[in-house]
Motif scaffolding. Structure first.
Motif, PDB file in Angstrom:
ATOM      1  N   THR A 198     106.601  -2.065  75.948  1.00  0.00           N
ATOM      2  CA  THR A 198     105.535  -3.062  75.968  1.00  0.00           C
ATOM      3  C   THR A 198     105.924  -4.254  76.818  1.00  0.00           C
ATOM      4  OG1 THR A 198     106.252  -4.398  74.073  1.00  0.00           O
ATOM      5  CG2 THR A 198     105.006  -2.394  73.589  1.00  0.00           C
ATOM      6  N   ALA A 199     104.907  -4.913  77.382  1.00  0.00           N
ATOM      7  CA  ALA A 199     105.112  -6.156  78.110  1.00  0.00           C
ATOM      8  C   ALA A 199     105.236  -7.303  77.105  1.00  0.00           C
ATOM      9  CB  ALA A 199     103.948  -6.403  79.068  1.00  0.00           C
ATOM     10  N   ARG A 200     105.458  -8.512  77.637  1.00  0.00           N
ATOM     11  CA  ARG A 200     105.637  -9.660  76.750  1.00  0.00           C
ATOM     12  C   ARG A 200     104.408  -9.937  75.893  1.00  0.00           C
ATOM     13  NH1 ARG A 200     109.731 -13.301  77.235  1.00  0.00           N
ATOM     14  NH2 ARG A 200     111.305 -12.845  78.825  1.00  0.00           N
ATOM     15  N   ASP A 201     103.223  -9.610  76.396  1.00  0.00           N
ATOM     16  CA  ASP A 201     102.005  -9.873  75.638  1.00  0.00           C
ATOM     17  C   ASP A 201     101.637  -8.714  74.710  1.00  0.00           C
ATOM     18  OD1 ASP A 201     101.190  -7.963  77.415  1.00  0.00           O
ATOM     19  OD2 ASP A 201      99.614  -9.154  78.361  1.00  0.00           O
ATOM     20  N   GLY A 202     102.507  -7.725  74.600  1.00  0.00           N
ATOM     21  CA  GLY A 202     102.273  -6.610  73.691  1.00  0.00           C
ATOM     22  C   GLY A 202     101.575  -5.417  74.300  1.00  0.00           C
ATOM     23  N   ARG A 203     101.124  -5.526  75.561  1.00  0.00           N
ATOM     24  CA  ARG A 203     100.463  -4.395  76.203  1.00  0.00           C
ATOM     25  C   ARG A 203     101.442  -3.248  76.417  1.00  0.00           C
ATOM     26  NH1 ARG A 203      99.723  -4.883  80.950  1.00  0.00           N
ATOM     27  NH2 ARG A 203     100.851  -6.838  81.331  1.00  0.00           N
ATOM     28  N   VAL A 204     100.986  -2.028  76.157  1.00  0.00           N
ATOM     29  CA  VAL A 204     101.816  -0.850  76.369  1.00  0.00           C
ATOM     30  C   VAL A 204     101.863  -0.537  77.870  1.00  0.00           C
ATOM     31  CG1 VAL A 204     102.092   1.610  75.908  1.00  0.00           C
ATOM     32  CG2 VAL A 204     101.278   0.076  74.100  1.00  0.00           C
ATOM     33  N   VAL A 205     103.051  -0.540  78.446  1.00  0.00           N
ATOM     34  CA  VAL A 205     103.196  -0.240  79.866  1.00  0.00           C
ATOM     35  C   VAL A 205     103.714   1.177  80.095  1.00  0.00           C
ATOM     36  CG1 VAL A 205     103.528  -2.653  80.490  1.00  0.00           C
ATOM     37  CG2 VAL A 205     105.523  -1.262  79.938  1.00  0.00           C
ATOM     38  N   TYR A 206     104.193   1.820  79.037  1.00  0.00           N
ATOM     39  CA  TYR A 206     104.682   3.193  79.183  1.00  0.00           C
ATOM     40  C   TYR A 206     104.767   3.854  77.814  1.00  0.00           C
ATOM     41  CZ  TYR A 206     107.680   7.200  79.934  1.00  0.00           C
ATOM     42  OH  TYR A 206     108.171   8.471  79.948  1.00  0.00           O
ATOM     43  N   MET A 207     104.435   5.149  77.753  1.00  0.00           N
ATOM     44  CA  MET A 207     104.654   5.985  76.574  1.00  0.00           C
ATOM     45  C   MET A 207     105.240   7.305  77.041  1.00  0.00           C
ATOM     46  SD  MET A 207     101.257   5.564  74.155  1.00  0.00           S
ATOM     47  CE  MET A 207     100.150   6.161  75.447  1.00  0.00           C
ATOM     48  N   ASN A 208     106.241   7.805  76.328  1.00  0.00           N
ATOM     49  CA  ASN A 208     106.740   9.132  76.674  1.00  0.00           C
ATOM     50  C   ASN A 208     105.863  10.193  76.012  1.00  0.00           C
ATOM     51  OD1 ASN A 208     107.572   8.993  74.004  1.00  0.00           O
ATOM     52  ND2 ASN A 208     109.625   9.785  74.386  1.00  0.00           N
ATOM     53  N   GLU A 209     106.158  11.459  76.251  1.00  0.00           N
ATOM     54  CA  GLU A 209     105.306  12.540  75.761  1.00  0.00           C
ATOM     55  C   GLU A 209     105.271  12.587  74.237  1.00  0.00           C
ATOM     56  OE1 GLU A 209     105.727  15.643  79.543  1.00  0.00           O
ATOM     57  OE2 GLU A 209     106.559  16.156  77.574  1.00  0.00           O
ATOM     58  N   THR A 210     106.413  12.311  73.600  1.00  0.00           N
ATOM     59  CA  THR A 210     106.436  12.313  72.137  1.00  0.00           C
ATOM     60  C   THR A 210     105.533  11.213  71.586  1.00  0.00           C
ATOM     61  OG1 THR A 210     108.699  13.173  72.120  1.00  0.00           O
ATOM     62  CG2 THR A 210     107.909  12.141  70.101  1.00  0.00           C
ATOM     63  N   ALA A 211     105.567  10.037  72.210  1.00  0.00           N
ATOM     64  CA  ALA A 211     104.701   8.939  71.778  1.00  0.00           C
ATOM     65  C   ALA A 211     103.229   9.323  71.937  1.00  0.00           C
ATOM     66  CB  ALA A 211     105.018   7.682  72.576  1.00  0.00           C
ATOM     67  N   VAL A 221      99.525   5.931  63.826  1.00  0.00           N
ATOM     68  CA  VAL A 221      99.495   4.932  64.891  1.00  0.00           C
ATOM     69  C   VAL A 221      98.583   5.415  66.020  1.00  0.00           C
ATOM     70  CG1 VAL A 221     101.518   5.898  66.061  1.00  0.00           C
ATOM     71  CG2 VAL A 221     100.953   3.479  66.360  1.00  0.00           C
ATOM     72  N   SER A 222      97.915   4.483  66.660  1.00  0.00           N
ATOM     73  CA  SER A 222      97.094   4.782  67.825  1.00  0.00           C
ATOM     74  C   SER A 222      97.250   3.634  68.813  1.00  0.00           C
ATOM     75  CB  SER A 222      95.617   4.946  67.415  1.00  0.00           C
ATOM     76  OG  SER A 222      95.143   3.772  66.774  1.00  0.00           O
ATOM     77  N   VAL A 223      96.557   3.705  69.936  1.00  0.00           N
ATOM     78  CA  VAL A 223      96.559   2.624  70.915  1.00  0.00           C
ATOM     79  C   VAL A 223      95.136   2.107  71.045  1.00  0.00           C
ATOM     80  CG1 VAL A 223      96.904   2.014  73.332  1.00  0.00           C
ATOM     81  CG2 VAL A 223      98.568   3.460  72.170  1.00  0.00           C
ATOM     82  N   VAL A 224      94.968   0.835  70.731  1.00  0.00           N
ATOM     83  CA  VAL A 224      93.660   0.187  70.808  1.00  0.00           C
ATOM     84  C   VAL A 224      93.804  -1.079  71.644  1.00  0.00           C
ATOM     85  CG1 VAL A 224      91.803  -0.931  69.510  1.00  0.00           C
ATOM     86  CG2 VAL A 224      92.955   1.092  68.558  1.00  0.00           C
ATOM     87  N   GLY A 225      92.947  -1.217  72.650  1.00  0.00           N
ATOM     88  CA  GLY A 225      93.070  -2.386  73.514  1.00  0.00           C
ATOM     89  C   GLY A 225      94.390  -2.414  74.251  1.00  0.00           C
ATOM     90  N   ASN A 226      94.916  -1.214  74.544  1.00  0.00           N
ATOM     91  CA  ASN A 226      96.189  -1.064  75.247  1.00  0.00           C
ATOM     92  C   ASN A 226      97.360  -1.648  74.466  1.00  0.00           C
ATOM     93  OD1 ASN A 226      97.496   0.106  77.436  1.00  0.00           O
ATOM     94  ND2 ASN A 226      97.558  -1.801  78.604  1.00  0.00           N
ATOM     95  N   ARG A 227      97.246  -1.670  73.137  1.00  0.00           N
ATOM     96  CA  ARG A 227      98.319  -2.151  72.278  1.00  0.00           C
ATOM     97  C   ARG A 227      98.567  -1.145  71.161  1.00  0.00           C
ATOM     98  NH1 ARG A 227      96.294  -6.545  74.611  1.00  0.00           N
ATOM     99  NH2 ARG A 227      97.635  -8.375  74.934  1.00  0.00           N
ATOM    100  N   ILE A 228      99.804  -1.089  70.679  1.00  0.00           N
ATOM    101  CA  ILE A 228     100.135  -0.183  69.585  1.00  0.00           C
ATOM    102  C   ILE A 228      99.379  -0.647  68.343  1.00  0.00           C
ATOM    103  CG2 ILE A 228     101.986   0.840  68.227  1.00  0.00           C
ATOM    104  CD1 ILE A 228     103.935   0.042  70.425  1.00  0.00           C
ATOM    105  N   PHE A 229      98.686   0.283  67.682  1.00  0.00           N
ATOM    106  CA  PHE A 229      97.771  -0.069  66.601  1.00  0.00           C
ATOM    107  C   PHE A 229      98.051   0.823  65.388  1.00  0.00           C
ATOM    108  CE2 PHE A 229      94.001  -2.416  65.502  1.00  0.00           C
ATOM    109  CZ  PHE A 229      93.344  -1.654  64.542  1.00  0.00           C
ATOM    110  N   PRO A 230      98.974   0.401  64.483  1.00  0.00           N
ATOM    111  CA  PRO A 230      99.232   1.178  63.268  1.00  0.00           C
ATOM    112  C   PRO A 230      97.989   1.273  62.390  1.00  0.00           C
ATOM    113  CG  PRO A 230     101.016  -0.373  63.662  1.00  0.00           C
ATOM    114  CD  PRO A 230      99.906  -0.732  64.606  1.00  0.00           C
ATOM    115  N   THR A 231      97.806   2.403  61.714  1.00  0.00           N
ATOM    116  CA  THR A 231      96.680   2.586  60.810  1.00  0.00           C
ATOM    117  C   THR A 231      96.762   1.642  59.621  1.00  0.00           C
ATOM    118  OG1 THR A 231      96.603   4.924  61.436  1.00  0.00           O
ATOM    119  CG2 THR A 231      95.440   4.305  59.423  1.00  0.00           C
TER     120      THR A 231
END
Length: 384
Positions: A198-211, A221-231
């Motif tokens: 993640t970048a400093r503002d929390g945006r996800v800049v990379y995910m590997n295949e397992t992620a 967990v999911s990605v919402v608004g380009n941020r990690i979003f736990p259920t």
């Protein structure tokens, strides 16, 4: 941070910082192992990696031991009290030889043939990493010139063990020798642990295949608004706050872990690591990342041989050693000779195992153990 008696808060803080530096530069473990041993007035120590598949025992970053001692320990490791205790113990659980039955230790072959000839009287250790068929543990030891480990030493290792475990987990997952190559992204994709950068503002800049697979299930967990979003709402707030804190240079969040539960009551363990400081910034510079979040499913960690059976019936390490020896077809006398303990001790352990497993005969006990072992796949049977 509160210091222990005789150990300042600053000294503890410095050593914990050094532990997390080792996550990204494993060669620093050589110095850090010495610093940890110095805190508890130990003369020797290091990290042991035991390969269950190939029955190998490698001593890494060790110091203070005679080579003949290391060779003997490697040859006999599977029959030592440390190996048996580690099968039963949770990762991070601290043990010392002096914590157990001292008379049994002193009469054992392990003490007579391995420790005593080299002037050693006590070892303190904890299993720090368990992946597949490998187990790593950190240890320190004292000679006969000083007293055995006391409660203050146990408390110190208990304080340090979670940090060592996290650092080794991160280092093992990243395999930095590969990460420094041009195959960085491919290496990430081969990991069994989910990696979110993640970048400093929390945006996800990379995910590997397992992620990405973890995201597709959507249970935890999911990605919402380009941020990690736990259920889980509480986990969502905690993770967001932790990423924000880890991005600040004045806050040390190295190795901070969070529970990320799913809707079914399971989930992941998330470990955070700032990656835009020191050597870390150079390693992950291509991703412009500030924080690495590692998502691991604890249920995917395989158990060691006999571990499930021992935990189910609450066997001690000594009892498990005796049971596994008998499972090889040995009698009480042969088991005692192999383990380096007295035959009465073997029979005493066996009676306690009978009581715990509600069995009365050795044949019934071994049948119960056999029925708890997982069946082999046909391909594995063909190979064997």
């Amino acid at each position: 941070m509160i210091g222990l008696d005789g150990v300042s808060a600053q000294a503890l803080s410095d050593v914990i910082g050094a532990i997390y530096d080792c996550a990204l530069n494993p060669q620093l473990w050589a110095t850090t192992c010495r610093r940890i041993a110095d805190l508890c007035e130990s003369t020797a120590g290091g990290i042991c990696v035991h390969d269950m598949r190939h029955v190998q025992n490698d001593q890494l970053f060790v110091f203070g031991y005679e080579q003949t001692f290391l060779e003997k320990l490697g040859e006999n490791y599977a029959r030592t009290p440390m190996a048996a205790a580690d099968i039963v113990a949770e990762v991070g659980h601290v043990s010392a030889l002096s914590m157990n039955d001292l008379d049994e230790l002193l009469e054992s072959r392990f003490y007579r043939d391995i420790l005593q000839p080299h002037g050693l009287q006590d070892i303190i250790w904890f299993p720090a990493l368990r992946t597949g068929g490998r187990m790593a543990s950190m240890h320190a030891s004292r000679t006969e010139k000083v007293q055995r480990y006391q409660q203050i030493d146990i408390d110190l290792f208990k304080l340090l063990s979670p940090h060592v475990c996290r650092a080794l987990t991160i280092s093992d997952a990243l395999d930095l020798r590969t990460l420094r190559s041009e195959m960085l992204e491919r290496t990430f994709d081969m990991l069994a642990v989910g990696v979110f950068l993640t970048a400093r503002d929390g945006r996800v800049v990379y995910m590997n295949e397992t992620a990405e697979r973890q995201i597709k299930t959507g249970n935890a967990v999911s990605v919402v608004g380009n941020r990690i979003f736990p259920t889980d709402v509480a986990a969502r707030a905690a993770l967001s706050a932790a990423i924000d804190q880890a991005s600040r240079e004045d806050v040390d969040m190295s190795g901070h872990s969070l529970a990320i539960p799913d809707v079914d009551g399971a989930g992941y363990i998330a470990t955070l690591l700032p990656v835009d400081r020191g050597q870390r910034s150079g390693i992950l510079a291509p991703f412009a990342a500030s924080v690495a979040v590692f998502m691991k499913d604890p249920a995917e960690v395989p158990m060691m041989p006999g571990e499930a059976f021992a935990r189910l019936y609450k066997l001690t390490g000594g009892e498990l050693r005796v049971l596994m020896s008998l499972a090889q077809g040995l009698g009480a006398k042969e088991a005692a000779d192999m383990l380096g303990i007295g035959e009465p001790t073997v029979r005493s352990h066996l009676q306690r195992i009978f009581a715990k497993t509600n069995t009365t005969r050795q044949a019934d006990l071994l049948r119960l153990l056999q029925s708890s072992s997982p069946p082999l796949l046909p391909a594995q049977q063909a190979v064997s």
